[in-house]
Design a protein around this motif. Structure first.
Motif, mmCIF file in Angstrom:
data_model
loop_
_atom_site.group_PDB
_atom_site.id
_atom_site.type_symbol
_atom_site.label_atom_id
_atom_site.label_comp_id
_atom_site.label_asym_id
_atom_site.label_seq_id
_atom_site.Cartn_x
_atom_site.Cartn_y
_atom_site.Cartn_z
ATOM 1 N N LYS A 1 5.380 3.262 9.107
ATOM 2 C CA LYS A 1 5.734 3.771 7.778
ATOM 3 C C LYS A 1 7.250 3.928 7.658
ATOM 4 N N GLN B 1 -2.715 8.377 10.110
ATOM 5 C CA GLN B 1 -1.735 9.467 10.164
ATOM 6 C C GLN B 1 -2.375 10.775 10.630
ATOM 7 N N GLU B 2 -3.642 10.942 10.376
ATOM 8 C CA GLU B 2 -4.329 12.169 10.782
ATOM 9 C C GLU B 2 -5.068 11.986 12.103
ATOM 10 N N VAL C 1 -4.497 3.967 6.184
ATOM 11 C CA VAL C 1 -3.171 4.485 6.555
ATOM 12 C C VAL C 1 -3.232 6.002 6.725
ATOM 13 N N ASN C 2 -3.890 6.668 5.792
ATOM 14 C CA ASN C 2 -3.982 8.131 5.875
ATOM 15 C C ASN C 2 -4.815 8.574 7.077
ATOM 16 N N THR D 1 3.444 6.605 12.007
ATOM 17 C CA THR D 1 4.743 7.129 11.570
ATOM 18 C C THR D 1 5.822 6.075 11.763
ATOM 19 N N ILE E 1 5.578 8.001 -3.064
ATOM 20 C CA ILE E 1 6.524 7.834 -4.176
ATOM 21 C C ILE E 1 6.867 9.204 -4.767
ATOM 22 N N VAL F 1 0.832 -1.206 0.000
ATOM 23 C CA VAL F 1 0.000 0.000 0.000
ATOM 24 C C VAL F 1 0.867 1.257 0.000
ATOM 25 N N MET F 2 1.903 1.223 0.799
ATOM 26 C CA MET F 2 2.708 2.426 0.943
ATOM 27 C C MET F 2 3.680 2.622 -0.213
ATOM 28 N N LEU F 3 4.173 1.532 -0.753
ATOM 29 C CA LEU F 3 5.233 1.605 -1.758
ATOM 30 C C LEU F 3 4.849 0.875 -3.042
ATOM 31 N N PRO F 4 3.894 1.396 -3.781
ATOM 32 C CA PRO F 4 3.573 0.773 -5.071
ATOM 33 C C PRO F 4 4.632 1.155 -6.107
ATOM 34 N N ALA G 1 1.892 8.149 1.912
ATOM 35 C CA ALA G 1 1.789 6.739 1.543
ATOM 36 C C ALA G 1 1.265 6.636 0.123
ATOM 37 N N GLY G 2 1.545 5.491 -0.503
ATOM 38 C CA GLY G 2 1.066 5.248 -1.851
ATOM 39 C C GLY G 2 1.723 6.175 -2.860
ATOM 40 N N LEU H 1 -5.308 2.218 1.766
ATOM 41 C CA LEU H 1 -4.590 3.488 1.725
ATOM 42 C C LEU H 1 -5.324 4.545 2.555
#
Lengths: 198, 532
Positions: free
Chosen positions: A158, A144-145, A140-141, A155, B356, A71-74, B351-352, A137
């Protein structure tokens, strides 16, 4: 790190009473360590992921970290080495976990569990690993909020994943980052400085 | 006087593996020396050199490993794993502030950004008048600062040492009419690689690894790495040596226990660890100030994204500093953008696709590092028994300090917008990017103090100080103006713990000058401390 400040859990942590605030905070410590450390060691970074075994992460933890990495690193969608098939991000996290003290390792497991099972109404109380890509996603966001605790945990995780991806030098050309240069440039070593004048 | 020769490269260090292979030492052994120095960083290396040069038998004990510069890789992640304290996991009790420290022969001087700054005459004169430290008045302390400047080749950055990142800061300052100046650094013929934080493989950074430590060895000092001092041994109110534990840095295996019999103990393990050693040793603490008055100099990194590629990570890491607010508000801002891994410490990394893109924009970024002055309210505490207990670092911002961090980050953002930045990424745990200077105040209003300021600003500390403060009043200070710990003869402190109040300047220059000052106090009164 010890924290003797044993205040009751704040309201937004309702439903997680068995977990002390200290536990959460300590989990965040991991984050700090991970962030920094790039604790993922140098070993095994070039191995293909399919040949790797996980020595420290449990299958459930591997599932969560793998999903978070996806999800974080596509990355492969953007012309970068894949974060799961080329760069062994999860293996690097596993190697890091192997080097942790026992108590720290337990707290990492706790943090991963909390992240995966954090009940959120807007996600129908689903586990993170069961969410489709777009919802994962959003999750995750949203973390973070969220509250200070959620921000800290998110954090941390991630940083854990991102660091163990971007520290691999195969990712650097995509950033136009030069990496080590001293040898390439032929910079001469000066050795020790001479004694100062009397 | 015998001819003294400095090794061309490297430092003679006895490591855990050497002890393990030496059957004559066994699992428990004792060494005798005149002076045992605990720590090999800025202070420890200076004391070791000064004492060895004066003819004393000197033994230096360093808890970290020996990592010679010939093995530096310029990989920040790998370096952090090997020689940063706790793999950069040294944090406060709420785990939202990282205390970045070197854990190797040479200490933090090996991994520092080379930034050197004097405390300033006003500060020194205040130390003299308010704390009874007459020897540290601007007039008397000047020769010490000048001596360190000569030894470490401290110079003002020249034009070629000011990179694109720094030029954006200059442009912003010029528009805002803020005072700026080239930074001062301890580098000889800088190769402009930008890898300061991973150690300098060509030995151009004048760290202790290539200066005071090899000089000390040339004068006969011995150095042990992987050796953690557990406590100071005292008898009848006098320090008699130390107990230490030698551990293999790779496996974590216990190799041996060491006892050192010494006429004098000098602690130079830094503002976190020196007071912890004193607490473990249960030395007298009449003032109740041991471990207290911790000042962390909170540091946040603000990123500006510009329209054109800057490659701001190329060239000298730190080019310029903004000194407009240093003496009025306690903010000092330095330009600087390090390796890609450093972006992950900036704040939220998204993220996502957004993550990147955030990383792929690396070449468009410039960075500034904003230091603010705190109030010195933190403390360090050892909890548990000396061998198996834990260190705890207590510091969270109060509202005033929180607002100070916010103000320094806002100033950094304004400088970038004035320099032409399209977007500025604020150093917060919540995602906070600002696209116009007109949005800045509203954006920062979203950062709420909350509970003890936890998880608000992404903050690090590179320069903790003040935990064994020096002063003439034994009921207000831990250490006397001579450097000797009140109540324990023969026990000295020589590092950043001594700094008597929060200061805004980077501390390495001050610390090395203080270490030389303490060494002179000892050498000038040697007849009181040594037999023969």
């Amino acid at each position: 790190m010890k924290n003797n400040n044993r205040a009751p859990l704040p309201g937004f942590l309702a439903g997680l009473e068995p977990l002390s605030r200290r536990g959460f905070l300590r989990t965040s410590v991991l984050a700090g360590a991970a962030l920094s450390s790039g604790c993922a060691s140098m070993f095994g970074r070039r191995e293909a992921p399919e040949t790797l075994e996980y020595h420290s992460l449990t299958p459930d933890e591997v599932e969560v970290i793998t999903r978070l990495t996806e999800v974080m690193l596509p990355a492969s969608q953007y012309g970068l080495p894949s974060s799961t098939d080329v760069v062994p991000t999860i293996q690097n996290v596993d190697t890091m976990a192997q080097r942790m003290p026992e108590q720290t390792r337990e707290l990492l497991g706790l943090g991963i569990w909390v992240f995966n099972n954090r009940p959120m109404v807007s996600f129908k109380f689903s586990r993170f690993t069961s969410l489709p890509d777009d919802k994962a996603l959003d999750y995750v966001n949203a973390m973070q909020e969220g509250s200070f605790f959620e921000r800290g945990l998110m954090t941390t995780l991630k940083a854990l994943v991102a660091l163990n991806y971007w520290r691999d030098e195969r990712t650097w050309p995509g950033l136009e980052y030069h990496g080590p240069v001293t040898e390439v440039w032929g910079v001469r070593r000066l050795g020790n400085a001479p004694l100062p004048r009397a | 006087m015998a001819f003294v020769r400095v090794a061309r490269d490297g430092v003679a260090v006895t490591q855990a593996k050497d002890v393990a292979l030496d059957a004559s030492l066994g699992k428990r052994f004792t060494l005798k020396t005149d002076v045992v120095v605990v720590g090999s960083g800025a202070a420890g290396a200076t004391v070791a050199y000064e004492m060895a040069k004066a003819g004393r038998d000197v033994l230096v004990l360093e808890a970290g490993r020996y990592y010679p510069s010939s093995q530096f890789t310029e990989h920040l992640g790998d370096t952090m794993t090997r020689i940063y304290q706790d793999q950069v996991g040294q944090v406060n009790t709420t785990a939202d502030i990282i205390f970045v420290q070197g854990a190797c022969i040479g200490g933090s001087t090996v991994i520092g950004a080379c930034v050197m700054e004097e405390p300033g005459n006003k500060v020194l004169d205040r130390w003299a008048s308010d704390y009874g430290l007459e020897g540290l008045s601007a007039e008397k302390f000047r020769p010490y600062l000048d001596g360190v400047a000569d030894q470490l080749q401290i110079h003002i950055n020249e034009a070629h040492e000011i990179n694109a990142c720094a030029h954006k800061v200059i442009q912003g300052c010029e528009k805002m009419q803020f005072s700026w100046k080239p930074a001062q650094r301890n580098v000889k013929q800088c190769a402009l690689t930008g890898h300061c934080l991973a150690g300098c493989p060509s030995d151009r950074k004048m760290s202790s690894l290539v200066t005071h430590l090899p000089w000390a060895v040339a004068h006969g000092a011995r150095i042990f790495s992987d050796t953690e001092v557990i406590r100071v041994r005292t008898r009848n109110g006098r320090a008699r040596g130390v107990e230490a534990r030698i551990t293999d840095p790779d496996s974590g295996a216990h190799v041996a226990d060491m006892q050192v019999d010494a006429d004098m103990v000098v602690l130079a393990a830094g503002a976190i660890h020196s007071p912890l050693i004193l607490q473990r040793s249960q030395v007298e603490d009449h003032s109740g100030q041991l471990g207290r008055n911790l000042s962390i100099q909170p540091f946040t990194q603000v990123l500006g994204k510009f329209k054109e590629p800057l490659y701001g990570f190329r060239g000298a890491l730190v080019g310029v500093q903004v000194d407009e607010f240093t003496h009025t508000d306690g903010y000092t801002i330095f330009s600087g953008l390090a390796e890609p891994e450093s972006l992950l410490a900036q704040g939220d990394m998204k993220a996502g696709e957004a993550h990147i893109q955030f990383m792929k924009d690396y070449k468009y970024y410039a960075g500034v590092n904003a230091f603010s002055t705190d109030q010195g309210r933190g403390y360090v505490q050892w909890e548990g028994d000396p061998y198996n207990g834990d260190k705890t670092i207590h510091w969270n911002p109060n509202r005033e300090e929180f607002e100070s961090m916010k103000a320094s980050a806002a100033l950094a953002a304004r400088i970038f917008f004035s320099g032409g930045a399209e977007t500025v990424f604020m150093p917060t745990f919540q995602s906070l990017e600002v696209n116009s200077v007109f949005e800045l105040d509203a954006a920062l209003d979203q950062v709420d103090y909350g509970l003890k300021g936890m998880y608000t600003f992404r903050c690090n500390s590179f320069s903790p100080h003040g935990t064994c403060r020096m002063g003439a009043d034994r009921y207000q200070a831990v250490v006397a103006p001579t450097g000797e710990v009140y109540g324990t003869a023969g026990l000295f402190v020589a590092d950043s713990s001594l700094i008597p109040e929060p200061m805004s300047a980077p501390i390495q220059w001050t610390v090395q000058a203080l270490a030389k000052y303490v060494s002179d106090q000892i050498n000038d009164n040697a007849h009181n401390y040594f037999i023969g």
